[in-house]
Design a protein around this motif. Structure first.
Motif, PDB file in Angstrom:
ATOM      1  N   THR A 116      22.031 -33.763  13.802  1.00  0.00           N
ATOM      2  CA  THR A 116      21.492 -33.323  15.086  1.00  0.00           C
ATOM      3  C   THR A 116      21.408 -31.805  15.116  1.00  0.00           C
ATOM      4  OG1 THR A 116      23.690 -33.287  16.084  1.00  0.00           O
ATOM      5  CG2 THR A 116      22.435 -35.338  16.311  1.00  0.00           C
ATOM      6  N   ALA A 117      20.697 -31.282  16.093  1.00  0.00           N
ATOM      7  CA  ALA A 117      20.481 -29.839  16.209  1.00  0.00           C
ATOM      8  C   ALA A 117      21.785 -29.065  16.389  1.00  0.00           C
ATOM      9  CB  ALA A 117      19.534 -29.541  17.371  1.00  0.00           C
ATOM     10  N   ASN A 118      22.791 -29.701  17.008  1.00  0.00           N
ATOM     11  CA  ASN A 118      24.052 -29.001  17.263  1.00  0.00           C
ATOM     12  C   ASN A 118      25.061 -29.154  16.129  1.00  0.00           C
ATOM     13  OD1 ASN A 118      24.957 -31.608  17.578  1.00  0.00           O
ATOM     14  ND2 ASN A 118      25.562 -31.394  19.705  1.00  0.00           N
ATOM     15  N   GLY A 119      24.622 -29.690  14.996  1.00  0.00           N
ATOM     16  CA  GLY A 119      25.499 -29.825  13.837  1.00  0.00           C
ATOM     17  C   GLY A 119      26.265 -31.133  13.772  1.00  0.00           C
ATOM     18  N   GLY A 120      26.083 -31.986  14.760  1.00  0.00           N
ATOM     19  CA  GLY A 120      26.739 -33.292  14.751  1.00  0.00           C
ATOM     20  C   GLY A 120      25.892 -34.318  14.013  1.00  0.00           C
ATOM     21  N   LYS A 121      26.247 -35.565  14.211  1.00  0.00           N
ATOM     22  CA  LYS A 121      25.477 -36.648  13.592  1.00  0.00           C
ATOM     23  C   LYS A 121      25.245 -37.742  14.635  1.00  0.00           C
ATOM     24  CE  LYS A 121      26.795 -36.139   8.737  1.00  0.00           C
ATOM     25  NZ  LYS A 121      25.906 -35.073   8.528  1.00  0.00           N
TER      26      LYS A 121
END
Length: 103
Positions: free
Chosen positions: A38-43
C-alpha cells in the motif's frame, strides 16, 4: 434486469497462505492471500476465492510467490476480509514486480 457486475481489477503482490504462512487462527485449511503493498508502506490482504483458476495456479502454502491476480474484488465481509474472485493468476519470476525502470 441484469445484475450489476463489478469491474475486474489487476492486483500485484505476493501470494502466501493464511494458515501456513500468516498463521491466522481462523484459517483451518490452506487459503491463498495476496499481499499487495500500500501507499503507506503496509500491505493490503486479498483473500483469493477458490475456483478453477485458483486450483490450476496451485496453493502457495509455505512459500511466498510473486503474482499478478486479475479478478473481481468484493467488499469486506463480516470478518473484515477482502476477497478477490480470480479470472487469471500469473506467477511472476523472482525479482519481478513494480520496480521503476524494470524491463
Amino acid at each position: 434486469v441484469s445484475p450489476v457486475r463489478a469491474a475486474e481489477q489487476t492486483l500485484e503482490g505476493t501470494l502466501v497462505c493464511a494458515k501456513c504462512y500468516l498463521k491466522r487462527a481462523d484459517a483451518h485449511e490452506c487459503q491463498d492471500v495476496l499481499l499487495v503493498p500500500t501507499a503507506n508502506g503496509g500491505k493490503a490482504e486479498y483473500y483469493v476465492k477458490k475456483n478453477e483458476v485458483a486450483e490450476q495456479a496451485g496453493e502457495a502454502c509455505t512459500t511466498q510467490v510473486k503474482a499478478r491476480v486479475t479478478g473481481t474484488v468484493s467488499a469486506k465481509d463480516k470478518d473484515g476480509k477482502t476477497w478477490v474472485t480470480p479470472s487469471k493468476i500469473e506467477k511472476l519470476p523472482a525479482g519481478a514486480g513494480a520496480r521503476a525502470g524494470a524491463a
